[in-house]
Design an enzyme around this catalytic site. Structure first.
Site, short mmCIF file in Angstrom:
data_model
loop_
_atom_site.label_atom_id
_atom_site.label_comp_id
_atom_site.label_asym_id
_atom_site.label_seq_id
_atom_site.Cartn_x
_atom_site.Cartn_y
_atom_site.Cartn_z
N GLU A 77 5.84 -9.08 -3.55
CA GLU A 77 4.60 -9.07 -2.76
C GLU A 77 4.65 -10.10 -1.64
O GLU A 77 4.03 -9.91 -0.59
CB GLU A 77 3.40 -9.30 -3.66
CG GLU A 77 3.10 -8.16 -4.62
CD GLU A 77 2.86 -6.83 -3.92
OE1 GLU A 77 2.39 -6.82 -2.76
OE2 GLU A 77 3.16 -5.79 -4.53
N HIS A 110 3.28 -3.03 5.29
CA HIS A 110 3.31 -3.65 3.97
C HIS A 110 4.42 -3.05 3.10
O HIS A 110 5.28 -3.77 2.57
CB HIS A 110 1.95 -3.45 3.28
CG HIS A 110 1.89 -3.98 1.88
ND1 HIS A 110 1.35 -5.21 1.57
CD2 HIS A 110 2.28 -3.45 0.70
CE1 HIS A 110 1.43 -5.42 0.27
NE2 HIS A 110 1.99 -4.35 -0.29
N GLU A 111 4.40 -1.72 2.97
CA GLU A 111 5.43 -1.07 2.14
C GLU A 111 6.82 -1.24 2.77
O GLU A 111 7.82 -1.33 2.06
CB GLU A 111 5.11 0.42 1.95
CG GLU A 111 3.77 0.71 1.28
CD GLU A 111 3.61 0.05 -0.08
OE1 GLU A 111 4.63 -0.23 -0.74
OE2 GLU A 111 2.46 -0.21 -0.49
N HIS A 134 8.29 -4.38 1.42
CA HIS A 134 8.90 -4.14 0.12
C HIS A 134 10.28 -3.49 0.29
O HIS A 134 11.26 -3.87 -0.36
CB HIS A 134 8.02 -3.19 -0.71
CG HIS A 134 6.84 -3.83 -1.36
ND1 HIS A 134 6.95 -4.91 -2.20
CD2 HIS A 134 5.52 -3.52 -1.31
CE1 HIS A 134 5.74 -5.24 -2.64
NE2 HIS A 134 4.86 -4.42 -2.11
#
Length: 513
Positions: A309, A279-280, A283
């Site tokens: 997001e 997830h990160e 980003h």
């Protein structure tokens, strides 16, 4: 043309100076969450406050006034040559967009007294530390007074910033995602509630049983760290331009496109850290992919929080939880954890990481129930801002909504109202971005599948082809385009939540029904 270039360079230098101050503030935040000593908080908060005042002065000061005025007086002539496909931006295009975004930021800043802006930065810098201590002790009362102060200050700042006809909460929402006021979000979440809540109930009552218990157990932290680094590198995170560390709450910090940092958190659930890294990493790929001409200016960041997001949740869920993604990787994971996963087939692993199991913790939520967690926070934020919910009632209000939406009631504050860092940072209006981002991601994915064999590329270990697509259509633009323009230009149509609903129903219908 020479005079125009001089004015452009003056404008860029001022923006780079402002970006340098923001980088220093981001470094303080990074340090607070990773390595800073406990007793540093009070003095560090003063440093953050002073830096925010410097940023305020740069953005609202006479040098910026002069640069913006001079650029407007120049007029646009678009003398710079561009390629036929429009991939090269002229100086006019970049500078005009810089001026537009700078004027928005100046409006947000200049309507707030400087000393109040500085005080709020100090308050929220200290707030994160107070929240972390309260969370560790599972004691909401230790954080509630500070949260009350933050909310009252946030309301005051929003009252300065709101436009005619806007609610206080609309003004806060606008900081994170333009064009999605309460009215539109009520409609958006209403669609999700209408479509997904009955679907979730159908899965609960009629769906087959899936066992993901193998993901919990004795997964040594040092091996989890090795897996985390392997996964970050695999999806394209560049450790020559990035760092990975450990924090209480996983997050991403970007100083510019040559220094982007992510964190994760390890526990006995293998998938918690694993998917927080993916997830990160999503980003981080966004920030690393921003064009060099935009970095260290007001344009050198993601278009909006929802678009940000969309990139993290695309990588984590749409790609990271697909079987095609794991086909070239799963054997290596089994080699790291032979005792835990040696007898778990790839098919069983895929079912486990996609298990629908309503829980209390948002960051660990399954893909289907995730937006229900966001709806809880959206409801509570609205209530806090319109005065219908008091901070003293917040813990019970939180628990009541979790019981109503997810059938679960937290027993401790760290599983409930204290689980997220966002409110301690004053980030009211941020949470809807997560659900909107999921919906953006599904629409982008639908279009991506029209131009490439996504599963085939993943099975061949060529995830970089997908990243290149995202860089071409989303990442490189930074804030040259807003999120709705990016969606329209990438997919050929305006934003619609129907792709998100269809994606979830098709995926989990196949898995469970």
């Amino acid at each position: 043309m020479e005079q125009k270039m001089e004015i452009y360079e003056d404008l860029r230098q001022i923006l780079e100076k402002a970006a340098s101050v923001q980088a220093a503030l981001a470094l303080i935040e990074w340090d607070n969450e990773t390595l800073a000593p406990k007793k540093a908080g009070e003095q560090t908060a003063k440093t953050a406050g002073a830096l925010s005042g410097i940023y305020y002065d740069i953005m609202t000061g006479p040098s910026m006034d002069k640069a913006l005025k001079q650029w407007k007086e120049c007029g646009e002539d678009n003398e710079d040559a561009r390629k036929a496909d429009g991939t090269f931006w002229s100086i006019d295009e970049i500078a005009s967009r810089m001026c537009c975004e700078t004027e928005k930021e100046r409006r947000l800043l200049s309507c707030v007294p400087r000393e109040e802006y500085e005080e709020f930065t100090k308050m929220t810098n200290a707030g994160g530390r107070i929240w972390a201590e309260a969370r560790k002790k599972k004691d909401f009362s230790a954080f509630a007074p500070e949260l009350e102060r933050i909310i009252e200050y946030k309301k005051k700042l929003a009252s300065y910033r709101r436009k005619d006809g806007e609610s206080l909460y609309d003004a806060m929402l606008d900081e994170f995602e333009e064009n999605f006021p309460e009215e539109k979000l009520d409609e958006f979440f209403g669609t999700i509630r209408e479509e997904l809540v009955p679907f979730l109930e159908e899965i609960r009552t009629k769906g087959r049983k899936i066992d993901g218990s193998f993901l919990y157990g004795d997964y040594p932290e040092e091996k989890q760290e090795k897996l985390a680094r392997m996964m970050a590198e695999y999806i394209g995170f560049d450790f020559e331009r990035g760092v990975m560390a450990v924090s209480e709450h996983p997050f991403t910090t970007s100083f510019h496109n040559k220094d982007v940092r992510i964190t994760t958190h390890y526990d006995q659930w293998l998938d918690h850290s694993l998917f927080s890294v993916i997830h990160e990493g999503g980003h981080a790929l966004y920030e690393l992919g921003i064009d060099d001409r935009l970095t260290r200016t007001i344009l050198g960041q993601g278009a909006s929080m929802a678009m940000h997001e969309s990139q993290s949740r695309f990588m984590e869920n749409i790609i990271g939880r697909s079987q095609a993604f794991w086909e070239p990787l799963y054997g290596k994971v089994q080699e790291l954890f032979p005792d835990q996963l040696g007898k778990i087939t790839l098919e069983h692993f895929i079912e486990g990481i996609n298990q629908v199991q309503p829980g209390l913790i948002r960051i660990n939520a399954d893909e289907l129930t995730y937006s229900l967690h966001i709806m809880v926070r959206y409801d509570l934020e609205k209530g806090l801002m319109n005065g219908k919910i008091r901070v003293s009632d917040l813990e019970n209000e939180w628990a009541d909504r979790y019981e109503a939406y997810l059938g679960l009631r937290p027993k401790t504050a760290d599983q409930g109202v204290l689980q997220d860092i966002h409110w301690s940072q004053g980030s009211f209006g941020y949470f809807p971005s997560y659900a909107l981002g999921s919906a953006f991601a599904a629409q982008i994915y639908e279009k991506m599948k029209e131009s490439m064999d996504v599963d085939g590329l993943l099975k061949a270990g060529q995830i970089h082809k997908l990243t290149e697509y995202l860089r071409e259509h989303i990442h490189r633009y930074g804030r040259m385009k807003d999120s709705l323009t990016l969606i329209r230009d990438t997919t050929g149509e305006d934003f619609s939540p129907r792709y998100y609903i269809r994606y979830l129903k098709e995926k989990y219908g196949r898995l469970y029904l």
